[in-house]
Write an enzyme that holds these catalytic residues in place. Structure first.
Site, PDB file in Angstrom:
ATOM      1  N   SER A  35       4.400   7.267  27.997  1.00  0.00           N
ATOM      2  CA  SER A  35       3.227   7.990  28.515  1.00  0.00           C
ATOM      3  C   SER A  35       2.056   7.026  28.643  1.00  0.00           C
ATOM      4  CB  SER A  35       2.839   9.095  27.517  1.00  0.00           C
ATOM      5  OG  SER A  35       1.567   9.628  27.852  1.00  0.00           O
TER       6      SER A  35
ATOM      7  N   TYR B  25       0.725  11.649  18.999  1.00  0.00           N
ATOM      8  CA  TYR B  25       1.542  11.590  20.227  1.00  0.00           C
ATOM      9  C   TYR B  25       1.406  10.203  20.868  1.00  0.00           C
ATOM     10  CZ  TYR B  25       2.813  12.549  25.127  1.00  0.00           C
ATOM     11  OH  TYR B  25       3.372  12.509  26.382  1.00  0.00           O
TER      12      TYR B  25
HETATM   13  P1  NAP Z   1       8.002  19.900  28.912  1.00  0.00           P
HETATM   14  O1  NAP Z   1       7.806  20.532  30.238  1.00  0.00           O
HETATM   15  O2  NAP Z   1       7.265  20.437  27.728  1.00  0.00           O
HETATM   16  O3  NAP Z   1       9.588  19.881  28.609  1.00  0.00           O
HETATM   17  C1  NAP Z   1      10.039  19.323  27.398  1.00  0.00           C
HETATM   18  C2  NAP Z   1      11.546  19.276  27.400  1.00  0.00           C
HETATM   19  O4  NAP Z   1      11.993  18.620  26.193  1.00  0.00           O
HETATM   20  C3  NAP Z   1      12.203  20.652  27.392  1.00  0.00           C
HETATM   21  O5  NAP Z   1      13.396  20.556  28.148  1.00  0.00           O
HETATM   22  C4  NAP Z   1      12.524  20.874  25.904  1.00  0.00           C
HETATM   23  O6  NAP Z   1      13.612  21.793  25.699  1.00  0.00           O
HETATM   24  C5  NAP Z   1      12.928  19.466  25.517  1.00  0.00           C
HETATM   25  N1  NAP Z   1      12.864  19.161  24.078  1.00  0.00           N
HETATM   26  C6  NAP Z   1      11.789  19.189  23.258  1.00  0.00           C
HETATM   27  N2  NAP Z   1      12.152  18.801  22.018  1.00  0.00           N
HETATM   28  C7  NAP Z   1      13.477  18.521  22.060  1.00  0.00           C
HETATM   29  C8  NAP Z   1      14.430  18.074  21.105  1.00  0.00           C
HETATM   30  N3  NAP Z   1      14.092  17.816  19.827  1.00  0.00           N
HETATM   31  N4  NAP Z   1      15.721  17.917  21.488  1.00  0.00           N
HETATM   32  C9  NAP Z   1      16.092  18.173  22.780  1.00  0.00           C
HETATM   33  N5  NAP Z   1      15.234  18.571  23.732  1.00  0.00           N
HETATM   34  C10 NAP Z   1      13.937  18.749  23.377  1.00  0.00           C
HETATM   35  O7  NAP Z   1       7.644  18.340  28.947  1.00  0.00           O
HETATM   36  P2  NAP Z   1       7.347  17.340  30.176  1.00  0.00           P
HETATM   37  O8  NAP Z   1       5.907  17.419  30.473  1.00  0.00           O
HETATM   38  O9  NAP Z   1       8.346  17.485  31.240  1.00  0.00           O
HETATM   39  O10 NAP Z   1       7.554  15.939  29.425  1.00  0.00           O
HETATM   40  C11 NAP Z   1       8.747  15.189  29.507  1.00  0.00           C
HETATM   41  C12 NAP Z   1       8.450  13.801  28.970  1.00  0.00           C
HETATM   42  O11 NAP Z   1       7.382  13.217  29.724  1.00  0.00           O
HETATM   43  C13 NAP Z   1       7.979  13.794  27.511  1.00  0.00           C
HETATM   44  O12 NAP Z   1       8.538  12.691  26.829  1.00  0.00           O
HETATM   45  C14 NAP Z   1       6.472  13.633  27.632  1.00  0.00           C
HETATM   46  O13 NAP Z   1       5.907  13.019  26.493  1.00  0.00           O
HETATM   47  C15 NAP Z   1       6.384  12.742  28.866  1.00  0.00           C
HETATM   48  N6  NAP Z   1       5.081  12.796  29.545  1.00  0.00           N
HETATM   49  C16 NAP Z   1       4.619  13.966  30.108  1.00  0.00           C
HETATM   50  C17 NAP Z   1       3.380  13.954  30.724  1.00  0.00           C
HETATM   51  C18 NAP Z   1       2.799  15.179  31.373  1.00  0.00           C
HETATM   52  O14 NAP Z   1       1.624  15.144  31.806  1.00  0.00           O
HETATM   53  N7  NAP Z   1       3.526  16.278  31.472  1.00  0.00           N
HETATM   54  C19 NAP Z   1       2.610  12.780  30.761  1.00  0.00           C
HETATM   55  C20 NAP Z   1       3.115  11.634  30.174  1.00  0.00           C
HETATM   56  C21 NAP Z   1       4.356  11.641  29.571  1.00  0.00           C
HETATM   57  P3  NAP Z   1      13.385  23.419  25.624  1.00  0.00           P
HETATM   58  O15 NAP Z   1      13.190  23.861  27.053  1.00  0.00           O
HETATM   59  O16 NAP Z   1      14.636  23.920  25.013  1.00  0.00           O
HETATM   60  O17 NAP Z   1      12.161  23.624  24.793  1.00  0.00           O
END
Ligand code: NAP
Length: 250
Positions: free
Chosen positions: A145, A159
């Site tokens: 991130s 985080y």
């Molecule tokens: P999200 O929409 O909240 O989705 C999170 C996903 O991770 C869901 O599929 C969730 O499963 C799964 N998950 C959470 N804990 C888990 C575990 N212990 N074991 C297996 N699966 C798990 O998140 P996102 O925004 O797409 O983020 C994805 C990645 O991008 C993350 O690493 C995040 O830090 C990074 N990121 C996101 C942003 C942003 O702005 N969104 C920015 C920078 C980096 P369930 O559906 O079962 O809960």
């Protein structure tokens, strides 16, 4: 099209991971969707892929837990075949606050989910991919991130610190396995429209902050998926230990 290639995408029931899973499936990869609790969301992505003629399984497994991770990888071995791509995407964040309010339990949960998961899944992937172990090579892409550089003050230092560890793991592992047919890279997304911001207590966080982004808008999960796909495939064959920042200039 990549016939017989297998991709495991952790945390792919929703958000960025779901777009990555769909993109790999569209490009001929057999895909393993992983998630921790949201059966409905995982089922929806899986049926979308199957309806379009893709190969896909879903495995509910907590990737911060070593026995779950071993079960995830052995299921893929048996049902899809040898893994060629691992995307360490699963991640969490907690309610926005200052460091004094972060509990020890929260800090540990964030580190376990965001860092330990990359370590455990990469370990299983390297065992299978490394030419040293008789594997055919492969690629690992970690989802870090922009927080690893900003530090996320007043929001979630825990985080941000976890993503700093992901950056270091990326660089170290890339160099460790470079001569064994495995490339390891990372993406560092900026503000992307997903449900993750609701976990921080501010579902509309991207809208509030988008004017501070040089490109003047938040990112689409599909735009991050494209960067991950490029790093995972032959298109980026001379890139390892590298980072792409799909962050609109931040
Ligand atoms: P999200 O929409 O909240 O989705 C999170 C996903 O991770 C869901 O599929 C969730 O499963 C799964 N998950 C959470 N804990 C888990 C575990 N212990 N074991 C297996 N699966 C798990 O998140 P996102 O925004 O797409 O983020 C994805 C990645 O991008 C993350 O690493 C995040 O830090 C990074 N990121 C996101 C942003 C942003 O702005 N969104 C920015 C920078 C980096 P369930 O559906 O079962 O809960």
């Amino acid at each position: 099209m990549s016939i017989n290639k297998v991709a495991i995408i952790t945390g792919s029931s929703r958000g960025i991971g779901a777009e990555v899973a769909k993109l790999f499936a569209e490009n001929g990869y057999a895909v393993c969707i992983n998630y921790i609790s949201n059966d409905l969301a995982a089922e929806k992505i899986k049926s979308e892929i199957l309806q379009k003629g893709g190969r896909c399984i879903s495995v509910k497994a907590d990737v911060s837990n070593s026995s779950d991770v071993i079960r995830l990888f052995t299921t893929v071995d048996l049902e899809l075949g040898p893994v060629s791509v691992l995307v360490n995407n699963a991640g969490i964040l907690k309610t926005q606050c200052r460091l004094e309010e972060i509990t020890e339990a929260r800090f540990i949960e964030v580190l376990k989910t965001n860092v330990m998961s990359c370590f455990l899944c990469s370990k299983e992937a390297v065992k299978r991919m490394s030419t040293k172990n008789g594997g055919a090579g492969g690629t690992i892409v970690n989802v870090s991130s922009g927080a690893s550089k900003s530090g996320s003050p007043n929001e979630y230092i825990d985080y941000a610190a976890s993503k700093g560890a992901v950056d270091t793991l990326t660089r170290g592992l890339a160099l460790e396995v470079a001569a064994e047919g495995i490339r390891v890279n990372a993406v560092r997304p900026g503000l992307i429209y997903t449900e993750m911001h609701a976990s921080g207590g501010e579902p509309n966080r991207v809208e509030r902050l988008k004017s501070k982004i040089p490109l003047q808008r938040g990112g689409d999960p599909k735009e991050v998926a494209e960067a991950i796909f490029w790093l995972a495939t032959e298109k980026s064959s001379f890139v390892t230990g590298g980072f792409i920042d799909p962050a609109g200039g931040l």
